[in-house]
Scaffold this active site. Structure first.
Site, mmCIF file in Angstrom:
data_model
loop_
_atom_site.group_PDB
_atom_site.id
_atom_site.type_symbol
_atom_site.label_atom_id
_atom_site.label_comp_id
_atom_site.label_asym_id
_atom_site.label_seq_id
_atom_site.Cartn_x
_atom_site.Cartn_y
_atom_site.Cartn_z
ATOM 1 C CG ASP A 119 -1.963 1.124 1.244
ATOM 2 O OD1 ASP A 119 -3.049 0.922 0.758
ATOM 3 O OD2 ASP A 119 -1.551 2.186 1.690
ATOM 4 C CG ASN A 127 -4.566 11.497 -5.391
ATOM 5 O OD1 ASN A 127 -4.178 11.771 -6.398
ATOM 6 N ND2 ASN A 127 -5.190 10.591 -4.995
ATOM 7 C CG ASP A 136 -4.561 8.428 -11.702
ATOM 8 O OD1 ASP A 136 -4.844 8.107 -10.848
ATOM 9 O OD2 ASP A 136 -5.433 9.219 -12.751
ATOM 10 C CD GLU A 162 -4.432 4.406 -1.384
ATOM 11 O OE1 GLU A 162 -4.520 4.608 -0.260
ATOM 12 O OE2 GLU A 162 -5.302 4.555 -2.239
#
Length: 248
Positions: A119, A127, A136, A162
Protein backbone atom coordinates in the site's frame (compact mmCIF):
# COMPACT_ATOMS: atom_id res chain seq x y z
CA UNK A 1 -18.78 -18.60 -37.57
CA UNK A 2 -17.07 -15.53 -36.06
CA UNK A 3 -13.72 -17.30 -35.45
CA UNK A 4 -13.66 -18.36 -39.13
CA UNK A 5 -14.40 -14.78 -40.27
CA UNK A 6 -11.67 -13.40 -37.97
CA UNK A 7 -9.19 -15.97 -39.27
CA UNK A 8 -9.95 -15.18 -42.93
CA UNK A 9 -9.95 -11.43 -42.45
CA UNK A 10 -12.30 -8.83 -43.88
CA UNK A 11 -10.93 -8.99 -47.43
CA UNK A 12 -10.79 -12.79 -47.55
CA UNK A 13 -14.29 -13.17 -46.16
CA UNK A 14 -15.67 -10.64 -48.64
CA UNK A 15 -14.07 -12.48 -51.56
CA UNK A 16 -15.37 -15.83 -50.28
CA UNK A 17 -18.91 -14.50 -49.83
CA UNK A 18 -18.85 -12.90 -53.29
CA UNK A 19 -17.64 -16.13 -54.92
CA UNK A 20 -20.27 -18.15 -53.08
CA UNK A 21 -22.95 -15.66 -54.12
CA UNK A 22 -21.97 -15.87 -57.79
CA UNK A 23 -21.87 -19.67 -57.73
CA UNK A 24 -25.18 -19.83 -55.90
CA UNK A 25 -26.82 -17.36 -58.25
CA UNK A 26 -25.69 -19.27 -61.33
CA UNK A 27 -26.69 -22.64 -59.88
CA UNK A 28 -30.17 -21.50 -58.85
CA UNK A 29 -30.82 -19.72 -62.13
CA UNK A 30 -29.71 -22.72 -64.24
CA UNK A 31 -31.85 -25.11 -62.15
CA UNK A 32 -34.89 -22.86 -62.56
CA UNK A 33 -34.55 -22.62 -66.34
CA UNK A 34 -33.87 -26.35 -66.69
CA UNK A 35 -36.91 -27.18 -64.59
CA UNK A 36 -39.13 -25.28 -67.01
CA UNK A 37 -37.27 -26.62 -70.07
CA UNK A 38 -36.08 -23.22 -71.27
CA UNK A 39 -32.72 -21.88 -72.41
CA UNK A 40 -31.09 -19.16 -70.33
CA UNK A 41 -30.68 -16.15 -72.65
CA UNK A 42 -27.52 -14.05 -72.71
CA UNK A 43 -29.18 -11.23 -70.80
CA UNK A 44 -30.07 -13.80 -68.15
CA UNK A 45 -26.43 -14.87 -67.83
CA UNK A 46 -25.38 -11.24 -67.51
CA UNK A 47 -27.98 -10.57 -64.82
CA UNK A 48 -27.13 -13.81 -63.01
CA UNK A 49 -23.44 -12.87 -62.80
CA UNK A 50 -23.74 -9.10 -62.44
CA UNK A 51 -26.22 -9.03 -59.57
CA UNK A 52 -24.09 -10.92 -57.00
CA UNK A 53 -20.89 -9.27 -58.29
CA UNK A 54 -22.39 -5.84 -57.70
CA UNK A 55 -24.26 -6.46 -54.44
CA UNK A 56 -22.33 -9.16 -52.56
CA UNK A 57 -19.01 -7.30 -52.11
CA UNK A 58 -20.65 -4.19 -50.67
CA UNK A 59 -23.07 -6.05 -48.40
CA UNK A 60 -20.50 -8.56 -47.18
CA UNK A 61 -17.86 -5.85 -46.62
CA UNK A 62 -20.28 -3.91 -44.41
CA UNK A 63 -21.49 -7.01 -42.52
CA UNK A 64 -17.99 -8.35 -41.97
CA UNK A 65 -16.92 -4.94 -40.71
CA UNK A 66 -19.82 -5.06 -38.26
CA UNK A 67 -18.72 -8.52 -37.07
CA UNK A 68 -15.15 -7.30 -36.62
CA UNK A 69 -16.40 -4.37 -34.56
CA UNK A 70 -18.37 -6.74 -32.33
CA UNK A 71 -15.27 -8.90 -31.95
CA UNK A 72 -13.17 -5.86 -31.02
CA UNK A 73 -15.72 -4.70 -28.44
CA UNK A 74 -15.85 -8.19 -26.92
CA UNK A 75 -12.06 -8.21 -26.60
CA UNK A 76 -12.08 -4.75 -25.03
CA UNK A 77 -14.76 -5.76 -22.54
CA UNK A 78 -12.86 -8.94 -21.68
CA UNK A 79 -9.69 -6.88 -21.24
CA UNK A 80 -11.45 -4.40 -18.96
CA UNK A 81 -12.96 -7.21 -16.89
CA UNK A 82 -9.59 -8.92 -16.46
CA UNK A 83 -7.05 -6.12 -16.20
CA UNK A 84 -7.00 -2.83 -14.36
CA UNK A 85 -7.10 0.02 -16.87
CA UNK A 86 -4.57 2.20 -15.03
CA UNK A 87 -1.88 -0.36 -14.17
CA UNK A 88 -2.57 -3.34 -16.48
CA UNK A 89 -2.39 -5.58 -13.41
CA UNK A 90 -5.14 -8.11 -12.72
CA UNK A 91 -8.40 -6.83 -11.29
CA UNK A 92 -9.53 -8.31 -8.01
CA UNK A 93 -11.78 -11.12 -9.33
CA UNK A 94 -9.35 -12.69 -11.85
CA UNK A 95 -6.52 -12.30 -9.35
CA UNK A 96 -8.48 -14.29 -6.78
CA UNK A 97 -9.13 -17.02 -9.36
CA UNK A 98 -5.37 -17.31 -9.94
CA UNK A 99 -4.77 -17.43 -6.19
CA UNK A 100 -7.23 -20.28 -5.74
CA UNK A 101 -5.51 -22.23 -8.50
CA UNK A 102 -2.07 -21.62 -7.00
CA UNK A 103 -3.26 -22.63 -3.56
CA UNK A 104 -4.72 -25.88 -4.93
CA UNK A 105 -1.37 -26.69 -6.57
CA UNK A 106 0.50 -25.79 -3.38
CA UNK A 107 -1.67 -28.20 -1.36
CA UNK A 108 -1.17 -31.04 -3.84
CA UNK A 109 2.58 -30.54 -4.10
CA UNK A 110 2.97 -29.76 -0.38
CA UNK A 111 4.81 -26.56 -1.26
CA UNK A 112 4.63 -23.08 0.32
CA UNK A 113 2.94 -20.06 -1.18
CA UNK A 114 3.06 -16.41 -0.12
CA UNK A 115 0.65 -13.50 -0.39
CA UNK A 116 2.11 -9.98 -0.38
CA UNK A 117 0.05 -6.83 0.19
CA UNK A 118 1.49 -3.41 -0.68
CA UNK A 119 0.00 0.00 0.00
CA UNK A 120 1.40 3.41 -1.01
CA UNK A 121 2.13 5.46 2.11
CA UNK A 122 0.44 8.85 2.54
CA UNK A 123 -1.17 8.55 -0.88
CA UNK A 124 -3.93 11.05 -0.05
CA UNK A 125 -1.33 13.75 0.56
CA UNK A 126 0.21 13.00 -2.88
CA UNK A 127 -3.19 13.56 -4.49
CA UNK A 128 -3.89 16.65 -2.40
CA UNK A 129 -0.47 18.21 -3.04
CA UNK A 130 0.19 17.26 -6.66
CA UNK A 131 -3.24 16.43 -8.07
CA UNK A 132 -4.91 13.24 -9.24
CA UNK A 133 -2.91 13.05 -12.46
CA UNK A 134 0.32 12.72 -10.48
CA UNK A 135 -1.48 10.35 -8.13
CA UNK A 136 -2.34 8.13 -11.10
CA UNK A 137 1.25 8.39 -12.34
CA UNK A 138 2.45 7.28 -8.91
CA UNK A 139 0.16 4.26 -8.96
CA UNK A 140 1.34 3.32 -12.47
CA UNK A 141 5.00 3.67 -11.48
CA UNK A 142 4.58 1.51 -8.39
CA UNK A 143 2.73 -1.12 -10.44
CA UNK A 144 5.52 -1.17 -13.02
CA UNK A 145 8.18 -1.58 -10.33
CA UNK A 146 6.23 -4.37 -8.67
CA UNK A 147 5.83 -6.25 -11.95
CA UNK A 148 9.49 -5.72 -12.88
CA UNK A 149 10.69 -7.56 -9.77
CA UNK A 150 8.46 -10.62 -10.04
CA UNK A 151 9.01 -13.97 -11.70
CA UNK A 152 6.93 -15.02 -14.67
CA UNK A 153 5.03 -17.42 -12.39
CA UNK A 154 4.08 -14.68 -9.90
CA UNK A 155 0.77 -12.85 -10.24
CA UNK A 156 0.11 -9.23 -9.29
CA UNK A 157 -3.21 -7.45 -8.95
CA UNK A 158 -4.62 -4.09 -7.97
CA UNK A 159 -7.10 -4.46 -5.16
CA UNK A 160 -8.35 -0.92 -5.49
CA UNK A 161 -7.05 2.59 -4.90
CA UNK A 162 -3.36 2.51 -4.01
CA UNK A 163 -3.32 -1.10 -2.76
CA UNK A 164 -1.65 -3.99 -4.60
CA UNK A 165 -1.43 -7.69 -3.95
CA UNK A 166 0.96 -10.35 -5.22
CA UNK A 167 0.74 -14.15 -5.18
CA UNK A 168 4.14 -15.86 -4.92
CA UNK A 169 3.81 -19.60 -5.63
CA UNK A 170 6.43 -22.02 -4.34
CA UNK A 171 7.87 -19.30 -2.09
CA UNK A 172 8.63 -19.66 1.62
CA UNK A 173 8.79 -16.88 4.18
CA UNK A 174 12.47 -16.05 3.60
CA UNK A 175 12.02 -15.90 -0.16
CA UNK A 176 8.85 -13.82 0.07
CA UNK A 177 10.48 -11.39 2.49
CA UNK A 178 13.42 -10.95 0.12
CA UNK A 179 11.01 -10.11 -2.73
CA UNK A 180 8.97 -7.73 -0.58
CA UNK A 181 12.02 -5.86 0.69
CA UNK A 182 13.54 -5.56 -2.77
CA UNK A 183 10.30 -4.08 -4.15
CA UNK A 184 9.94 -1.75 -1.17
CA UNK A 185 13.51 -0.48 -1.45
CA UNK A 186 13.34 0.09 -5.22
CA UNK A 187 10.09 2.03 -4.91
CA UNK A 188 11.57 4.25 -2.17
CA UNK A 189 14.54 5.06 -4.43
CA UNK A 190 12.55 5.86 -7.58
CA UNK A 191 11.83 9.43 -8.68
CA UNK A 192 8.36 10.18 -10.01
CA UNK A 193 8.10 13.19 -12.31
CA UNK A 194 5.53 15.80 -11.31
CA UNK A 195 6.13 18.55 -13.87
CA UNK A 196 7.52 20.61 -11.01
CA UNK A 197 10.41 18.50 -9.83
CA UNK A 198 10.16 14.90 -8.72
CA UNK A 199 8.67 13.12 -5.76
CA UNK A 200 9.41 9.87 -4.07
CA UNK A 201 6.95 7.61 -2.33
CA UNK A 202 7.21 4.61 -0.06
CA UNK A 203 5.07 1.54 0.44
CA UNK A 204 4.13 -0.51 3.47
CA UNK A 205 3.94 -4.26 3.00
CA UNK A 206 2.35 -7.26 4.68
CA UNK A 207 3.14 -10.92 4.11
CA UNK A 208 1.28 -14.14 4.79
CA UNK A 209 2.76 -17.54 3.97
CA UNK A 210 0.88 -20.78 3.37
CA UNK A 211 2.48 -24.04 4.47
CA UNK A 212 1.12 -27.44 3.47
CA UNK A 213 0.55 -28.46 7.09
CA UNK A 214 -2.04 -25.70 7.57
CA UNK A 215 -5.61 -25.70 6.31
CA UNK A 216 -5.92 -21.94 5.70
CA UNK A 217 -7.84 -20.87 2.60
CA UNK A 218 -7.11 -17.99 0.27
CA UNK A 219 -9.49 -15.63 2.09
CA UNK A 220 -7.60 -16.26 5.32
CA UNK A 221 -4.23 -15.72 3.68
CA UNK A 222 -5.40 -12.44 2.16
CA UNK A 223 -6.81 -11.30 5.47
CA UNK A 224 -3.57 -12.17 7.27
CA UNK A 225 -1.46 -10.29 4.71
CA UNK A 226 -3.81 -7.31 5.05
CA UNK A 227 -3.45 -7.39 8.84
CA UNK A 228 0.34 -7.52 8.50
CA UNK A 229 0.19 -4.54 6.12
CA UNK A 230 -1.60 -2.45 8.71
CA UNK A 231 0.91 -3.53 11.34
CA UNK A 232 3.55 -1.99 9.05
CA UNK A 233 1.47 1.19 8.87
CA UNK A 234 1.12 1.37 12.65
CA UNK A 235 4.84 0.72 13.13
CA UNK A 236 5.82 3.76 11.07
CA UNK A 237 5.32 2.75 7.40
CA UNK A 238 7.92 1.93 4.73
CA UNK A 239 8.50 -1.53 6.13
CA UNK A 240 7.42 -5.15 5.72
CA UNK A 241 5.64 -7.17 8.38
CA UNK A 242 5.23 -10.95 8.25
CA UNK A 243 2.05 -12.37 9.74
CA UNK A 244 2.68 -15.21 12.15
CA UNK A 245 -0.39 -17.47 12.41
CA UNK A 246 -1.06 -19.29 15.67
CA UNK A 247 0.62 -22.65 15.68
CA UNK A 248 3.03 -21.99 12.85
Amino acid sequence: MLPVVIRMGRRGTTLAVTAASVIGSVAITVLIFRSIGAELPMVGWVATLATPLLLAPTISWVMVGFLFRIHTLEQEMRQLATYDGLTSLYNRAPFLVCCEQYLTLARRAKRPMAILFLDIDHFKSINDTHGHEIGDSTIRTVAQLVRAHLRSSDVAGRMGGEEFVVALPDTDQAGALTVAEKIREVIAQTDIATGNGALRCTVSAGLSVYHHYSDRGIDTLLSEADQALYESKRAGRNRTTVHQPDGG
